[in-house]
Design an enzyme around this catalytic site. Structure first.
Site, PDB file in Angstrom:
ATOM      1  N   LYS C 184      53.375  39.608 -45.153  1.00  0.00           N
ATOM      2  CA  LYS C 184      54.030  40.503 -44.270  1.00  0.00           C
ATOM      3  C   LYS C 184      53.008  41.544 -43.920  1.00  0.00           C
ATOM      4  O   LYS C 184      52.352  41.969 -44.912  1.00  0.00           O
ATOM      5  CB  LYS C 184      55.055  41.047 -45.241  1.00  0.00           C
ATOM      6  CG  LYS C 184      55.912  42.283 -44.079  1.00  0.00           C
ATOM      7  CD  LYS C 184      56.954  43.183 -45.104  1.00  0.00           C
ATOM      8  CE  LYS C 184      56.025  44.426 -45.392  1.00  0.00           C
ATOM      9  NZ  LYS C 184      55.569  45.311 -44.348  1.00  0.00           N
ATOM     10  N   GLY C 236      48.069  47.899 -51.509  1.00  0.00           N
ATOM     11  CA  GLY C 236      48.704  49.278 -50.878  1.00  0.00           C
ATOM     12  C   GLY C 236      48.778  50.121 -52.027  1.00  0.00           C
ATOM     13  O   GLY C 236      47.785  50.308 -52.711  1.00  0.00           O
ATOM     14  N   SER C 237      49.624  51.003 -51.962  1.00  0.00           N
ATOM     15  CA  SER C 237      49.691  52.300 -52.719  1.00  0.00           C
ATOM     16  C   SER C 237      50.006  51.933 -54.139  1.00  0.00           C
ATOM     17  O   SER C 237      50.601  50.985 -54.644  1.00  0.00           O
ATOM     18  CB  SER C 237      50.621  53.340 -52.398  1.00  0.00           C
ATOM     19  OG  SER C 237      52.083  52.848 -52.725  1.00  0.00           O
ATOM     20  N   THR C 238      49.376  52.846 -55.124  1.00  0.00           N
ATOM     21  CA  THR C 238      49.708  52.736 -56.432  1.00  0.00           C
ATOM     22  C   THR C 238      51.175  52.775 -56.971  1.00  0.00           C
ATOM     23  O   THR C 238      51.790  52.109 -57.711  1.00  0.00           O
ATOM     24  CB  THR C 238      49.169  53.819 -57.321  1.00  0.00           C
ATOM     25  OG1 THR C 238      47.571  53.227 -57.481  1.00  0.00           O
ATOM     26  CG2 THR C 238      49.390  53.622 -58.896  1.00  0.00           C
ATOM     27  N   GLY C 241      52.878  49.463 -55.993  1.00  0.00           N
ATOM     28  CA  GLY C 241      52.198  48.456 -56.939  1.00  0.00           C
ATOM     29  C   GLY C 241      53.130  48.663 -58.181  1.00  0.00           C
ATOM     30  O   GLY C 241      53.186  47.517 -58.755  1.00  0.00           O
ATOM     31  N   GLU C 258      46.125  45.438 -55.789  1.00  0.00           N
ATOM     32  CA  GLU C 258      44.896  46.148 -55.297  1.00  0.00           C
ATOM     33  C   GLU C 258      45.444  47.314 -54.653  1.00  0.00           C
ATOM     34  O   GLU C 258      45.813  47.546 -53.445  1.00  0.00           O
ATOM     35  CB  GLU C 258      44.362  45.129 -54.250  1.00  0.00           C
ATOM     36  CG  GLU C 258      42.619  45.672 -53.997  1.00  0.00           C
ATOM     37  CD  GLU C 258      42.424  46.865 -53.382  1.00  0.00           C
ATOM     38  OE1 GLU C 258      42.526  47.972 -53.710  1.00  0.00           O
ATOM     39  OE2 GLU C 258      42.135  46.535 -52.068  1.00  0.00           O
ATOM     40  N   CYS C 292      41.145  52.328 -49.581  1.00  0.00           N
ATOM     41  CA  CYS C 292      41.374  52.560 -51.034  1.00  0.00           C
ATOM     42  C   CYS C 292      40.192  52.865 -51.967  1.00  0.00           C
ATOM     43  O   CYS C 292      40.234  53.783 -52.853  1.00  0.00           O
ATOM     44  CB  CYS C 292      42.062  51.504 -51.462  1.00  0.00           C
ATOM     45  SG  CYS C 292      41.240  49.941 -51.045  1.00  0.00           S
ATOM     46  N   GLU C 389      44.883  60.605 -54.239  1.00  0.00           N
ATOM     47  CA  GLU C 389      44.549  60.111 -53.323  1.00  0.00           C
ATOM     48  C   GLU C 389      44.928  60.593 -51.683  1.00  0.00           C
ATOM     49  O   GLU C 389      46.032  60.568 -51.540  1.00  0.00           O
ATOM     50  CB  GLU C 389      44.786  58.445 -53.204  1.00  0.00           C
ATOM     51  CG  GLU C 389      43.957  57.626 -52.245  1.00  0.00           C
ATOM     52  CD  GLU C 389      44.155  56.319 -52.497  1.00  0.00           C
ATOM     53  OE1 GLU C 389      45.549  55.905 -52.701  1.00  0.00           O
ATOM     54  OE2 GLU C 389      43.282  55.417 -52.217  1.00  0.00           O
TER      55      GLU C 389
END
Lengths: 299, 350, 481
Positions: C184, C236-238, C241, C258, C292, C389
């Site tokens: 995706k 993507g974002s933490t 994740g 990641e 990132c 971030e």
């Protein structure tokens, strides 16, 4: 002079007090609690300290403090220190055999085998310290004028739930690989069979393993595993011993561990494996990070 | 960097305003500037070494990468027309052959005077660059036209002669009327660490340039970067030359490969930028040798614009030492004017 | 008016044909979404709608996973590695052949400068396929056992900052190892993934080996939690994740995550300053800072801090912000209005918390989502701009006095993706590199990527590695991650 009696009863032995092992010391639980440990036949064996979440916190703090030094030692040095542990295990084998036989209900012969396997396993892992980087690291031929090297590094502080049944061989199979690369450990001993873990602590305390590198908690697995899984200063979780533990599942601990993205090593199956076969490089690498360093090459 | 580093200035590094022209300084002022920058009055080898080796290092891969990115700028339409004319106006049209004859030099001058026959809008090169014995011929052929004569001197290209001969070579060229002197540094002395020798040579040549009847001759100091081997050395030699009073620092003689490269030029542009910040004196840069196409020359202009700043986008502070570059620029100029690709038969051979 | 104005040099967009609407690429063909739902993808530089793309729902995901399963079991898994390799080599070549088209489309959909799409994203993506192609028939030499087996069907969710490159990072190793994939792309940047589907067609890749399903967050959720999946890979974002890690807890599905970062770029007083400046610029302004591993925290030794910051600001004055299709643009558009809002919110917080803000006075286009390069000084470790971030062209500058302080400050973050070190002293580089808790350490360089070089984080930056030999492990049974 009164002649000594020739009918003296058998000598009353001096029993050991089993305590926690935190930061190289043997404290009682801060909660003051203990619980009765019995042998496989249900006879009283000892009162073990019943560690609390605060003890777990202290253990994490000790493990964190010890981590840079342990990781910073040379691989050769870590190898020697770990090998020395095997030497000391050999010296204490009689007690381990007795502990394992009583705790696991094994025959003397099978307990001997288990202890031998545990010592041999420790030696096997000790020999890995200065080879892991060579086997799991890489020089990477990038398309440009750069030096590029990947090396495995310890992930940091690992909370390990020791196997519930195999109180020494399983314990060593879980503990030793974590230590190889320079991680420090907070180990939750088998709830019902914690004595070999404490005896191992005594070995570690008299070995060259720095205080805080291994910390051992005895008590309720569910009670201790949960705060460790949620602790934000713990980097990884070894869940091998959660299968067979009461009132806790590895899935819920893994979910807790997600809060700070801990590395989680799941149990291999839904029941405890035969630890005879559980010896692998993968067990070491599960608690490593690959670090890749770049540098330009120029004159 | 060390406490003596000139790069400690907090003035903005890129300049749009420029600074003092180095040739306007007296010998005493040059020495005073050098003393202030180096932080030592005696300018001994030891003091020079401490200073030059305290300059910020140069990472080769990083510098090469920066030059590559500068080279990806895409210059089109009106910008390109302006750039092409600027390249011509910054060119030192050069002939430096053992086989040079008066006829060859006169032909070169004719090309400089009239680079594009029939197009009076075409700019002229800044100078013609010849050996010292051809200065008289070039001067005569140029007459009163506003094009300088630049002479290579100091036992060009190797510089392997005693100081007396190197200075006599310079004196001859200056007395013959050369407005610009392109000297070579003693690379042997530089590489052996005798920085004071290199410094003294430049001071002595500058003194002769300053004695020229009328206006002083401008001094370009050729580092011969291809022989200095490392970028760290190029940065040190740039600073050493500027401390000794160079009006220009020049990459190469054209007789050694590699000659001018974009990274070396970027590095020298950083040096003049930092020297301006440290002293208020604006030194020029001249890449020479190996720049043959308009496309390459425009990359150099982009580097000038983005590294040193637009104060250097002026023939007074940036030159190309080249022989075949001019014709390629003229072909591109014709292409821009007509929209059709031109060919070598439509530009003159000098 | 400066003397040397660069006239606009726009890359022609005529090389790409964008359809008005796209379906889902499942089992080798484009099909309508069962839901009939669609979303719009927008050019962030102009705010014009580029196309409508389908939003996959549970039924679509189910279909895609079934197709992937069938292809894995019947075709791709049993196929000899040497044959799989040739397909991957084909893809690498096709990507190179159509590089211009992919680069322009990436720039249109993402907003990144064409120079970066052209010189970094697309060639590196092609190189990634080329690298992993060669592994497909050499897996027994990769160090994961004598007969390593694929995991099966991989569910892969990628971000919007490097759409095609992240696709390559995900698909190439998965396919090389014998897995099939359902991927995706990000909600705001689906177009290069959809163009990749056309390339899959040209390569004659067997149907179902690569499936592309578009959609937003819920689509991704459905995909990664689907019981038919054997492997999850997410970039993507933490926050997301963490959510995925929680959802997969207790299952037997391994994840590669990641995630975010807040990298320290550490400059010592003996650094090669001019190259360090370039490294700082590349570290935080590459891809508008939407990286990132961006070097978003500049740690400068106090003795050179003022000078370095002055030089940096001066250098930033030469950055050209504007039309991403212009070949001379250095900083393009922010990918979405939402992301721009986030950058604005955090920079406002920086000002409110007392940091000193400097923003380049470069002109910005009137339309589109742009943000001028910004540097904060007087930043303390407690400020939000030093901890969170930002994912934008915003640099926070902190200072240090000693190497030990630099290490402590660099590691003082829950993230651990990357770090930079600038010093001319070799032994210091190696000592620093040992102590920095980050998966990628760039010494005297920054933001370099290569197919052979593993990439991934420590701590909350995620786990598992992508790239290199290590990047195969997540897609092989028994491999870590």
């Amino acid at each position: 002079m009164t002649p000594t009696s020739t009918t003296t009863a058998a000598r009353v032995d001096v029993r050991k007090t089993y305590k926690l092992f935190i930061g190289g010391k043997f404290p009682r639980s801060e909660s003051g609690r203990t619980y009765e440990v019995t042998d496989a036949k249900g006879r009283f064996a000892a009162n073990a300290a019943q560690a609390s979440r605060k003890d777990a916190r202290d253990a994490v703090r000790a493990a964190r403090a010890a981590q840079p030094g342990w990781a910073g030692a040379t691989a050769y040095n870590r190898g020697q220190v770990l090998y020395r542990v095997a030497e000391l295990l050999e010296g204490r084998r009689a007690q381990f055999v007795a502990d394992v036989a009583a705790g696991e209900g094994l025959s003397a012969r099978r307990a001997e085998d288990a202890v031998s396997a545990a010592i041999d396993r420790w030696v096997w892992y000790a020999g890995w310290t200065d080879k892991v980087a060579q086997v799991a690291g890489n020089a990477n031929p990038v398309a440009g004028p750069y030096f590029n090297l990947s090396v495995p590094e310890p992930t940091g502080v690992v909370a390990a739930i020791a196997p519930q049944k195999s109180s020494l061989l399983g314990l060593v199979s879980v503990l030793a690989p974590i230590l190889v690369t320079g991680n420090t450990v907070v180990l939750v001993a088998s709830e019902d069979r914690p004595l070999p873990a404490i005896t191992l602590s005594e070995v570690l305390a008299t070995s060259d393993v720095p205080g805080g590198v291994v910390n051992v908690l005895t008590g309720g697995t569910a009670e201790l595993a949960s705060p460790l899984a949620r602790h934000l200063d713990v980097n990884a979780l070894e869940l091998a011993g959660v299968v067979g533990a009461a009132d806790v599942t590895w899935g819920e601990l893994e979910a807790d561990a997600a809060e700070n993205l801990k590395r989680v090593r799941r149990p291999a199956g839904e029941s405890e494996p035969n630890w005879k076969d559980e010896q692998s490089l993968e067990s070491i690498l599960a608690f490593t990070e690959t670090k890749t360093v770049w540098h330009p090459k120029g004159m | 960097m060390t406490a003596t580093s000139p790069a400690r200035s907090t003035t903005p590094a890129r300049s749009t305003s420029g600074g003092t022209h180095p040739a306007t300084r007296t010998a005493d002022q040059v020495a005073a500037d050098a003393t202030a920058v180096v932080g030592s009055a005696d300018l001994s080898n030891r003091a020079l070494r401490t200073f030059l080796h305290g300059l910020s290092g140069v990472d080769q891969v990083g510098l090469d990468g920066r030059a590559t990115v500068l080279g990806t700028r895409s210059i089109k339409t009106t910008s390109k027309a302006w750039a092409l004319d600027t390249v011509i106006a910054m060119t030192d049209l050069t002939t430096l052959e053992g086989a040079d004859t008066p006829g060859r030099v006169r032909s070169l001058v004719a090309k400089a005077l009239n680079p594009e026959p029939g197009d009076p809008s075409c700019p002229r090169p800044a100078a013609v660059c010849v050996y010292g014995d051809m200065v008289t011929v070039a001067k005569q052929a140029l007459g009163s036209a506003p094009i300088n004569v630049a002479a290579v001197a100091t036992a060009f290209p190797a510089g392997r002669a005693g100081r007396t001969a190197r200075l006599a070579d310079t004196t001859d060229a200056v007395e013959a009327g050369a407005e610009e002197i392109d000297m070579v540094i003693d690379r042997g002395a530089f590489l052996s660490g005798d920085y004071r020798k290199v410094y003294d040579d430049i001071i002595a040549v500058r003194e002769i340039c300053q004695q020229r009847a009328g206006e002083p001759a401008h001094l370009k100091v050729i580092l011969e970067t291809g022989e200095l081997a490392t970028y760290d050395n190029v940065r040190r030699a740039s600073w050493l030359s500027m401390l000794a009073g160079a009006d220009f620092i020049k990459t190469s003689t054209g007789k050694v490969s590699p000659a001018a490269t974009l990274p070396v030029t970027v590095l020298m542009l950083e040096a003049v930028r930092d020297f301006l910040a440290a002293t208020g004196v604006q030194v020029g840069v001249k890449p020479a040798g190996g720049i043959r196409t308009s496309k390459d020359a425009i990359k150099y202009l982009v580097a000038v614009n983005e590294v040193a700043g637009e104060a250097w986008l002026d023939p007074e502070f940036f030159r190309f030492g080249a022989s075949s570059l001019l014709n390629d620029v003229l072909l591109q100029r014709q292409k821009l004017a007509t929209g059709a690709y031109s060919g070598p038969d439509y530009v003159t051979i000098d | 008016m400066s003397r040397f104005e660069y006239a606009p040099a726009p890359e022609s967009r005529a090389v790409v044909d964008i359809d008005s609407s796209y379906g889902l690429f499942i089992d080798g063909e484009f099909t309508e979404a069962a839901s009939g739902q669609a979303m719009k993808t927008v050019n962030p530089a102009t705010e014009e709608v580029l196309a409508e793309v389908a939003e996959a729902d549970e039924a679509d995901i189910e279909r895609a996973i079934r197709a992937a399963r069938k292809a894995q079991e019947k075709v791709w898994g049993p196929m000899p590695g040497s044959e799989r390799a040739k397909y991957l080599f084909r893809i690498a070549r096709l990507l190179a052949e159509r590089a211009r088209e992919f680069a322009v489309l990436e720039t249109l959909d993402n907003g990144k400068p064409i120079r970066e799409a052209r010189d970094v994203d697309v060639p590196t993506a092609a190189a990634h396929f080329f690298y992993y192609a060669g592994w497909a028939d050499k897996l027994e030499h990769a160090g994961f056992g004598p007969d390593p087996q694929p995991r099966g069907v991989a569910a892969q969710v990628i971000p919007w900052n490097f759409p095609l490159l992240m696709l390559a990072w995900k698909i190439a190793p998965a396919l090389a190892a014998g897995n099939t994939v359902v991927l995706k792309p990000a909600e705001t940047t689906p177009l290069t993934a959809l163009l990749f589907a056309d390339l899959v067609r040209q390569a004659d890749l067997p149907a179902g080996v690569v499936n592309i399903v578009t959609g937003a967050g819920p689509t991704g959720q459905t995909l990664v939690t689907h019981p038919g999946v054997d492997k999850v890979a997410f970039t993507g974002s933490t926050a997301v994740g963490r959510q995925i890690a929680r959802q997969l807890a207790g299952s037997r599905v391994p994840a590669t995550l990641e995630l975010g970062g807040k990298a320290a770029n550490i400059v010592f007083e003996d650094a090669a300053v001019d190259q360090a400046i370039e490294g700082i610029v590349n570290g935080i302004f590459f891809n508008q800072g939407q990286v990132c591993c961006a070097g978003s925290r500049l740690l400068v030794q106090e003795s050179i801090a003022d000078e370095l910051v002055d030089r940096l600001k001066d250098r930033l004055g030469t950055l050209r912000v504007g039309d991403p299709l212009d070949k001379n643009t250095d900083v393009g558009a922010i990918n979405s209005a939402r992301q721009l809002d986030r950058i604005r919110e955090l920079t406002q917080a920086g000002e409110d918390e007392g940091a000193t803000r400097w923003t380049s006075d470069c002109p910005l286009p009137e339309k589109g989502w742009f943000f001028a390069p910004t540097v904060f000084t007087d930043v303390s470790a407690a400020h939000r701009i030093a901890r969170e971030e930002i994912f934008g062209p915003v640099l926070s500058v902190l200072t240090f006095r000693t190497p030990a302080e630099a290490v402590a400050k660099a590691n003082n973050t829950p993230y651990g993706l990357s770090a930079g070190i600038w010093t001319e002293k070799g032994s210091r580089i190696l000592a620093m590199a040992d102590k920095l808790r980050a998966g990628v350490v760039w010494a005297n360089t920054f933001n370099r990527f290569d197919p052979t070089s593993p990439f991934g984080g420590y701590k909350e930056s995620g786990y598992g590695r992508e790239g290199g030999r290590h990047g195969l492990a997540p897609y092989l049974k028994g491999g870590i991650g």
